[in-house]
Design a protein around this motif. Sequence first.
Motif, short mmCIF file in Angstrom:
data_model
loop_
_atom_site.label_atom_id
_atom_site.label_comp_id
_atom_site.label_asym_id
_atom_site.label_seq_id
_atom_site.Cartn_x
_atom_site.Cartn_y
_atom_site.Cartn_z
N PRO A 31 -0.77 -0.63 14.98
CA PRO A 31 -1.38 -1.47 16.01
C PRO A 31 -1.14 -2.96 15.79
O PRO A 31 -1.16 -3.75 16.73
N ASP A 32 -0.88 -3.35 14.54
CA ASP A 32 -0.59 -4.76 14.26
C ASP A 32 0.87 -5.11 14.52
O ASP A 32 1.28 -6.26 14.34
N GLY A 33 1.67 -4.13 14.91
CA GLY A 33 3.09 -4.36 15.20
C GLY A 33 3.97 -4.31 13.97
O GLY A 33 5.18 -4.48 14.06
N LYS A 34 3.37 -4.09 12.81
CA LYS A 34 4.13 -4.05 11.56
C LYS A 34 4.84 -2.71 11.43
O LYS A 34 4.26 -1.65 11.67
N GLU A 35 6.11 -2.74 11.05
CA GLU A 35 6.89 -1.52 10.89
C GLU A 35 6.36 -0.71 9.72
O GLU A 35 6.05 -1.24 8.65
N VAL A 36 6.24 0.60 9.90
CA VAL A 36 5.70 1.48 8.88
C VAL A 36 6.82 1.93 7.95
O VAL A 36 7.85 2.40 8.40
N GLU A 37 6.59 1.75 6.66
CA GLU A 37 7.56 2.20 5.65
C GLU A 37 7.07 3.54 5.13
O GLU A 37 5.92 3.67 4.70
N ILE A 38 7.91 4.56 5.14
CA ILE A 38 7.47 5.89 4.72
C ILE A 38 7.85 6.24 3.29
O ILE A 38 7.27 7.12 2.71
N PHE A 39 8.82 5.57 2.71
CA PHE A 39 9.24 5.88 1.34
C PHE A 39 8.99 4.70 0.41
O PHE A 39 9.83 4.36 -0.41
N THR A 40 7.84 4.08 0.52
CA THR A 40 7.54 2.96 -0.37
C THR A 40 6.80 3.49 -1.59
O THR A 40 6.20 4.55 -1.56
N GLY A 41 6.83 2.72 -2.64
CA GLY A 41 6.20 3.17 -3.87
C GLY A 41 5.28 2.13 -4.46
O GLY A 41 4.82 1.20 -3.78
N SER A 42 5.00 2.27 -5.72
CA SER A 42 4.05 1.40 -6.39
C SER A 42 4.61 -0.01 -6.60
O SER A 42 3.83 -0.95 -6.80
N ASP A 43 5.93 -0.17 -6.58
CA ASP A 43 6.50 -1.51 -6.74
C ASP A 43 6.02 -2.44 -5.63
O ASP A 43 5.65 -3.59 -5.89
N ASP A 44 6.05 -1.97 -4.40
CA ASP A 44 5.60 -2.80 -3.27
C ASP A 44 4.11 -3.08 -3.37
O ASP A 44 3.65 -4.19 -3.07
N GLN A 45 3.33 -2.09 -3.81
CA GLN A 45 1.89 -2.30 -3.95
C GLN A 45 1.61 -3.33 -5.04
O GLN A 45 0.73 -4.18 -4.89
N ALA A 46 2.36 -3.29 -6.13
CA ALA A 46 2.19 -4.26 -7.21
C ALA A 46 2.58 -5.66 -6.73
O ALA A 46 1.90 -6.64 -7.05
N LYS A 47 3.67 -5.76 -5.98
CA LYS A 47 4.09 -7.06 -5.46
C LYS A 47 3.02 -7.65 -4.54
O LYS A 47 2.71 -8.85 -4.62
#
Length: 111
Positions: A31-47
């Motif tokens: 709903p915010d228009g942000k593209e959904v990433e389906i294969f993301t991992g903990s690296d992105d969460q840590a960043k």
Amino acid sequence: MKRFQNLILLFFVVALVAVPLVIIHKPEPGPDGKEVEIFTGSDDQAKNAVGKIDPTYKPWAKSPMEPPSGEIESLLFALQASLGAGFIGYWYGTASAHAKMRKELGNQAQC
């Protein structure tokens, strides 16, 4: 026969990697228009967590290669993990075979 069996197993491994990339469809943007990433991992969460803690943080190293998508990055990580596991398995198998051969030769020498 063993070579044919290995080729079949290799085909199935490649299929296990490629089929999910083909049949999984990317969901629509949220709903915010942000593209959904389906294969993301903990690296992105840590960043993201580091960015929330210290917004002025600048990374001290840059990646030499930036994969075009999260799917490719995940594929490369899985490939790296499988090559590492194969290397460790090969080393362990040869080491145990050498130890077994040394033990058998030692038993034969005592007779």
